[in-house]
Design a protein around this motif. Structure first.
Motif, short mmCIF file in Angstrom:
data_model
loop_
_atom_site.label_atom_id
_atom_site.label_comp_id
_atom_site.label_asym_id
_atom_site.label_seq_id
_atom_site.Cartn_x
_atom_site.Cartn_y
_atom_site.Cartn_z
N ARG A 837 72.90 -41.00 -10.76
CA ARG A 837 72.38 -39.71 -10.31
C ARG A 837 70.87 -39.57 -10.53
NH1 ARG A 837 77.27 -37.78 -13.02
NH2 ARG A 837 78.79 -37.08 -11.48
N PHE A 838 70.32 -40.34 -11.46
CA PHE A 838 68.88 -40.28 -11.75
C PHE A 838 68.33 -41.69 -11.72
CE2 PHE A 838 65.21 -40.24 -14.64
CZ PHE A 838 64.47 -39.20 -14.09
N VAL A 839 67.46 -41.95 -10.72
CA VAL A 839 66.91 -43.29 -10.52
C VAL A 839 65.39 -43.23 -10.70
CG1 VAL A 839 68.79 -44.01 -9.01
CG2 VAL A 839 66.78 -42.90 -8.03
N GLU A 840 64.75 -44.39 -10.62
CA GLU A 840 63.30 -44.45 -10.83
C GLU A 840 62.55 -43.60 -9.81
OE1 GLU A 840 61.81 -48.37 -10.97
OE2 GLU A 840 62.78 -48.88 -12.86
N ARG A 841 63.10 -43.50 -8.61
CA ARG A 841 62.45 -42.69 -7.58
C ARG A 841 62.36 -41.23 -8.03
NH1 ARG A 841 64.15 -42.69 -1.17
NH2 ARG A 841 62.95 -40.85 -0.53
N ASP A 842 63.38 -40.75 -8.76
CA ASP A 842 63.35 -39.37 -9.26
C ASP A 842 62.28 -39.20 -10.33
OD1 ASP A 842 65.53 -38.53 -7.64
OD2 ASP A 842 66.91 -39.49 -9.05
N ALA A 843 62.08 -40.22 -11.17
CA ALA A 843 61.02 -40.16 -12.17
C ALA A 843 59.65 -40.14 -11.51
CB ALA A 843 61.14 -41.34 -13.13
N ASP A 844 59.50 -40.96 -10.44
CA ASP A 844 58.24 -40.95 -9.69
C ASP A 844 57.96 -39.57 -9.11
OD1 ASP A 844 58.09 -43.61 -10.28
OD2 ASP A 844 58.73 -44.31 -8.31
N ASN A 845 59.00 -38.99 -8.54
CA ASN A 845 58.85 -37.67 -7.94
C ASN A 845 58.46 -36.62 -8.98
OD1 ASN A 845 60.30 -34.93 -6.94
ND2 ASN A 845 59.63 -36.15 -5.18
N ALA A 846 59.09 -36.66 -10.17
CA ALA A 846 58.76 -35.71 -11.23
C ALA A 846 57.31 -35.88 -11.68
CB ALA A 846 59.71 -35.91 -12.41
N PHE A 847 56.86 -37.13 -11.78
CA PHE A 847 55.47 -37.39 -12.20
C PHE A 847 54.48 -36.82 -11.18
CE2 PHE A 847 51.56 -39.63 -12.74
CZ PHE A 847 51.50 -40.03 -14.07
N ASN A 848 54.68 -37.14 -9.91
CA ASN A 848 53.71 -36.75 -8.88
C ASN A 848 53.69 -35.24 -8.66
OD1 ASN A 848 51.78 -37.03 -6.91
ND2 ASN A 848 53.20 -37.75 -5.32
N LEU A 849 54.86 -34.62 -8.63
CA LEU A 849 54.91 -33.17 -8.40
C LEU A 849 54.31 -32.39 -9.57
CD1 LEU A 849 58.42 -32.70 -6.75
CD2 LEU A 849 56.19 -32.85 -5.63
N SER A 850 54.29 -33.02 -10.74
CA SER A 850 53.72 -32.34 -11.91
C SER A 850 52.21 -32.44 -11.96
CB SER A 850 54.30 -32.94 -13.20
OG SER A 850 55.70 -32.82 -13.22
N MET A 851 51.63 -33.36 -11.21
CA MET A 851 50.17 -33.54 -11.22
C MET A 851 49.51 -32.41 -10.45
SD MET A 851 49.72 -36.24 -13.01
CE MET A 851 48.03 -36.66 -12.66
N MET A 852 48.50 -31.81 -11.05
CA MET A 852 47.77 -30.71 -10.39
C MET A 852 46.91 -31.25 -9.26
SD MET A 852 46.76 -28.19 -13.56
CE MET A 852 46.36 -29.47 -14.74
N LEU A 853 46.66 -30.42 -8.28
CA LEU A 853 45.94 -30.82 -7.07
C LEU A 853 44.52 -31.24 -7.40
CD1 LEU A 853 45.95 -31.01 -3.96
CD2 LEU A 853 45.20 -28.61 -3.91
N GLN A 854 44.09 -32.38 -6.82
CA GLN A 854 42.73 -32.89 -7.01
C GLN A 854 42.03 -32.94 -5.65
OE1 GLN A 854 41.62 -33.46 -10.15
NE2 GLN A 854 43.67 -32.78 -10.76
N VAL A 855 40.77 -32.60 -5.64
CA VAL A 855 40.01 -32.59 -4.39
C VAL A 855 39.82 -34.00 -3.86
CG1 VAL A 855 37.79 -32.00 -3.33
CG2 VAL A 855 38.84 -30.45 -4.98
N ASP A 856 39.38 -34.92 -4.70
CA ASP A 856 39.02 -36.27 -4.28
C ASP A 856 40.07 -37.25 -4.78
OD1 ASP A 856 37.84 -38.55 -3.42
OD2 ASP A 856 35.94 -38.28 -4.49
N GLU A 857 40.84 -37.85 -3.86
CA GLU A 857 41.83 -38.84 -4.23
C GLU A 857 41.38 -40.25 -3.91
OE1 GLU A 857 45.71 -38.04 -2.75
OE2 GLU A 857 46.01 -36.30 -4.03
N LEU A 858 40.15 -40.39 -3.40
CA LEU A 858 39.63 -41.71 -3.03
C LEU A 858 38.68 -42.28 -4.08
CD1 LEU A 858 38.97 -41.41 0.80
CD2 LEU A 858 40.67 -42.81 -0.33
N GLU A 859 38.00 -41.41 -4.83
CA GLU A 859 36.99 -41.88 -5.78
C GLU A 859 37.33 -41.51 -7.22
OE1 GLU A 859 34.68 -43.84 -4.86
OE2 GLU A 859 35.02 -43.63 -2.70
#
Length: 941
Positions: A837-859
């Motif tokens: 029921r809980f796979v690595e993809r779910d952990a990835d999703n929890a990590f990314n959704l918890s990150m606050m929005l950043q203006v610059d994702e390239l630098e």
């Protein structure tokens, strides 16, 4: 009268000789012009006159003979001189005027101007000009003084000495453009002994100077002796700091101190390398004389414990001394004990500077320096300004001093830099148990009772910084509405600490000391932040972090109150040294004691939560910056050639940008490229199927792949940037990809007439599906509540421990800690959370959704560097997905576990992490929890 007549006869002879020379020169010129045939001054119409023989000089006759031409037999022709015609020149008005002036001077007997009998000023722009004019004619003035027996003026005496010792005739502070005639200001000029001798000559004839400021002038023994011999009877202020007067200079000072005419009130000998022996001689001279000394500065003179006994005697017996400076010497604990024994008895000293000694070093066990310092702080009621900085006190010593200082209400300025503790705005010495001793560095010097700076220091001194008292008054229904009790004030210089304003005699007011310049403040009343309407305020529009009920909360203030104080303020008058303020140092803040009421439930709000400090909400301004960054990086302008149409498409994309951003964040978590969030071709195919973009007619799978490849290839300038994988879409590319797909699906099939319509169509088709993704919705509905807040606060030690333990893989030395994606996987693996029921993809999703929005994702690497506040949310999202069984014996079905509130799930997973991931030392300290914190039933009111 005979001398003046002789002088006049000399002047008459001078003018007569001058006139004779002018006449002789004129005759020669006229004759030579008349005889010379090549002269350009002769004309045909010139008239001639016959000169008489007696009027022609023999030398002129010889020249005339040399100009006579030869005849045919090679013999000179001879002419009578009286036959030579003289040219009648036109009279020259200038020459006639000069001759008349000479005759007039011969006939008259002029009155001689005696330069050194004139009263020439020594201060002012004219004084400097007259000084340089005097220099130009100083030789004449000297002859005049010698002839008439006139005493040299200040200017002549200085210039005469400058000529004798061969130095530049500078003014050396005696002649100046501004200042007082009674003050000599030549500090930091490095004149040296030669100029000191020149200065001494000027001081011989100028008894008006009383205050001598000669710091840092390379004055040594000989120069000091010459100056002191001249000023000993008149000097009130003698500042010789940063020189090297030596033993001979010390002898001169001792002689002047012991003279009957001594008027010295201020003696500054700082940094003269005198040592114990020379300073002892000066102190003995002071004790053996009827002196009027008020201020003595013997700082930086290599003083040791050997000076302690005589210094103790001086402090006790010198009844007039108000200021004593022994800064930066080598006096240790035993010497300090003697000094403070004297200070306990002293009744006149107002300022005492003993910073940068070694009072904290106890040479023997019987030394009681710290005890004497505490006794001094408790019993002495006269000292107003005291500096004990950098004295190598131990932590326990500083605690004793801090407790003793609490009982002192007369020291308005207490300096304790580079020891343990900080002096706060009320004058208390605050010491934290776990803090380190302050690093040694330059410390501000005290200067009597004067304000020395307008800069706010970490260690507060009311005197040096010129603090002033301010009364804050709250008038009900004028300052603001409602019952203002309790009312608190929060001031910026105290980091917006909460201070209670009491209600006294129907007035709600509090008088506090505040620093110079501008002070900003707000009020809080019944859990509401507000400003006083009748007090000065300015627009603010920012968030403030304030201390409210021992919690730091962030509040948004549209306006803020302020008060402005003048930059320079003296706390004490300069005559009797009485304070001009009513606030006493170390006055405790009023304490609010709430009335006894029924127990009430706390009203929870987000500003008092664990997230309020660091969590940043996504507002329109932040979204706009992100959109502009993505649109600029994209190649949409290459797809849409028409500028007007491009602008309209940009507006359409901005209107749907939040949906695009949320959808990208969800799908970029499904298959990241390492730590880099991005959307692969397989994931984009899944998105196209969910939104029904692929229908086999208007858009095929092969068309989708071509648009995917074209979007990736278009960003060639970012090739090599590891944050932009070559075969995956980043955030800016996902928006570009939608525009490219709309061209194939709607424009090329002629469903749409232009790119604008095509873009609108694809966004409208995907809108219903993309609206299902909203990271903030989960926070608002399940995460941001009082129960989750209580749970996280209760388990914060555990969360801190886990974050610090696992945030090590990619943190460079000196870099602030962060957690990466691999470390989240490591926590989940060690806690055995992965199952069907809980796979690595779910952990990835929890990590990314918890990150606050950043203006610059390239630098910026911030997109994959998780902070502590984001780690808390990631744990909560994992807990929501895992839905662990309870810690009690109740057996729940899977559906029941999934439907539980988040705070219960969060508590369960945190207890599980404490047992599986925490260190053994932490487990022993934390203990085992076998009962839920939410199972506690509160007593009924």
């Amino acid at each position: 009268m005979i001398e003046e007549s002789n002088y006049h006869s000399q002047q008459d002879n001078k003018y007569q000789n001058q006139l004779d020379r002018r006449r002789s020169s004129a005759q020669f010129q006229d004759v030579s012009t008349m005889i010379n045939p090549n002269s350009t001054h002769l004309t045909r119409n010139a008239s001639y006159s016959m000169p008489h023989e007696s009027q022609i000089n023999p030398q002129i006759l010889a020249k005339i003979a040399a100009m006579v031409p030869y005849n045919s037999d090679n013999k000179k022709k001879f002419f009578r001189v009286d036959h030579v015609l003289k040219l009648k020149k036109k009279p020259d008005p200038l020459e006639e005027e000069q001759e008349n002036e000479i005759r007039k001077n011969l006939q008259l007997s002029p009155e001689i101007v005696k330069e050194d009998l004139q009263n020439k000023p020594l201060v002012g722009p004219q004084a400097v000009q007259l000084y340089y004019q005097h220099y130009k004619k100083v030789n004449k003035v000297r002859q005049q003084n010698d002839f008439f027996k006139i005493s040299d003026s200040v200017q002549t005496a200085m210039l005469r000495q400058a000529e004798q010792i061969d130095v530049l005739p500078c003014k050396i502070g005696v002649v100046k453009t501004k200042g007082s005639e009674q003050s000599l200001q030549i500090s930091h000029q490095k004149y040296g002994d030669r100029y000191a001798s020149m200065l001494s000559e000027g001081l011989k004839v100028n008894p008006n100077i009383k205050d001598f400021y000669m710091a840092n002038n390379r004055i040594q023994s000989s120069g000091a002796t010459q100056i002191l011999n001249q000023i000993g009877k008149v000097a009130k202020v003698l500042d010789l700091q940063q020189n090297n007067i030596g033993k001979i200079g010390t002898d001169s000072i001792c002689q002047q101190i012991q003279s009957r005419e001594n008027k010295l009130e201020v003696l500054n000998l700082e940094d003269n390398k005198l040592g114990d022996r020379n300073v002892t001689r000066i102190l003995k001279a002071l004790l053996n004389s009827n002196n009027k000394l008020k201020s003595l500065n013997v700082s930086k003179n290599y003083l040791t414990n050997d000076i302690a006994e005589i210094l103790k005697e001086s402090i006790i017996q010198l009844d007039n001394m108000e200021q004593l400076y022994i800064h930066w010497n080598q006096i240790k604990g035993w010497g300090g004990q003697k000094i403070f024994e004297a200070l306990i008895e002293n009744k006149t000293l107002l300022v005492f500077d003993a910073g940068w000694n070694s009072f904290g070093i106890q040479e023997r066990k019987d030394v009681q320096c710290i005890q004497k310092i505490c006794d001094f702080l408790i019993t002495n009621k006269n000292v107003l300004h005291c500096d004990l900085s950098s004295n190598q006190f131990s932590l326990n010593d500083c605690k004793l001093i801090a407790n003793a200082l609490k009982q002192n209400r007369t020291i308005y300025g207490f300096h304790f830099v580079n020891n343990w503790g900080i002096v706060d705005a009320r004058g208390f010495l605050q010491i934290q148990e776990n803090e380190l001793q302050r690093v040694l560095g330059e410390t501000p010097r005290i200067k009597g009772l004067q304000q020395t700076t307008t800069i706010r220091q970490e260690n507060v001194c009311w005197i040096c910084e010129g603090w002033q008292e301010q009364k804050f008054i709250w008038i009900p229904d004028v300052s603001g509405e409602g019952e203002a009790d309790p009312l608190f004030i929060h001031l910026d210089f105290e980091a917006y600490k909460q201070v209670y304003i009491p209600k006294n005699q129907d007035e709600i007011s509090l008088t506090l000391m505040i620093p110079t310049n501008t002070t900003q403040y707000i009020y809080t009343m019944t859990d509401t932040q507000l400003i006083a309407n009748d007090q000065s305020n300015i627009p603010y529009g920012h968030q403030l972090k304030i201390n409210y009920n021992n919690n730091y909360i962030t509040v948004l203030m549209e306006n803020i109150n302020y008060v402005k104080k003048d930059k320079h303020f003296l706390i004490f008058d300069q005559v009797e040294f009485k304070p001009q303020i009513n606030v006493l140092p170390r006055t405790p803040d009023p304490v609010y004691i709430p009335p006894k009421l029924k127990k009430q439930k706390r009203i929870w709000t987000f500003p008092i939560s664990i997230w309020a400090k660091d969590f940043k909400f996504e507002n329109e301004d932040l979204l706009k910056k992100c959109f502009e960054k993505d649109f600029t990086c994209s190649k949409i302008s290459k797809v849409v050639k028409n500028p007007d149409e491009l602008l309209e498409i940009k507006n359409v994309l901005w209107a749907h940008y939040k949906l695009i951003k949320e959808t990208y964040k969800q799908y970029s978590s499904n298959s990241p490229t390492g730590d880099i969030w991005s959307i692969s071709s397989n994931v984009i195919t899944e998105f196209a199927q969910q939104t029904e973009l692929i229908d086999g007619k208007t858009l095929k799978l092969s068309d989708l792949d071509l648009k995917f490849i074209a979007t990736c290839a278009a960003s060639i300038e970012y090739k090599g940037n590891f944050r932009n994988p070559e075969r995956s879409l980043c955030r800016f590319q996902f928006m570009e990809f939608l525009v490219r797909v709309s061209e194939d699906k709607y424009l090329k099939t002629k469903v749409a007439n232009n790119m604008l319509e095509a873009t609108k169509m694809i966004l409208e088709q995907c809108k219903s599906y993309m609206s299902t993704f909203d990271a903030q919705k989960w926070r608002n509905e399940r995460y941001f509540n009082e129960q989750c807040d209580d749970c996280l606060k209760f388990f914060k030690p555990l969360l801190n421990h886990l974050y610090n333990k696992y945030s090590v893989k990619k943190v460079k030395p000196g870099q602030k800690k962060f957690m990466c994606l691999d470390e989240i996987h490591e926590i989940c693996s060690q806690a055995n959370l992965y199952d069907e029921r809980f796979v690595e993809r779910d952990a990835d999703n929890a990590f990314n959704l918890s990150m606050m929005l950043q203006v610059d994702e390239l630098e910026s690497d911030r997109i994959f560097q998780m902070t502590f506040i984001e780690f808390l949310e990631a744990v909560a999202r994992i807990a929501d997905k895992v839905s662990m069984p309870g810690i009690d014996a109740v057996d729940l079905t899977w559906d029941q576990r999934v439907s539980q509130p988040l705070h219960l799930k969060l508590e369960k997973i945190l207890i599980h992490l404490a047992n599986t991931c925490a260190s053994e030392e932490f487990k022993l300290q934390y203990g085992n929890i076998n009962k839920s914190m939410f199972a506690i039933v509160e007593e009924d009111d």
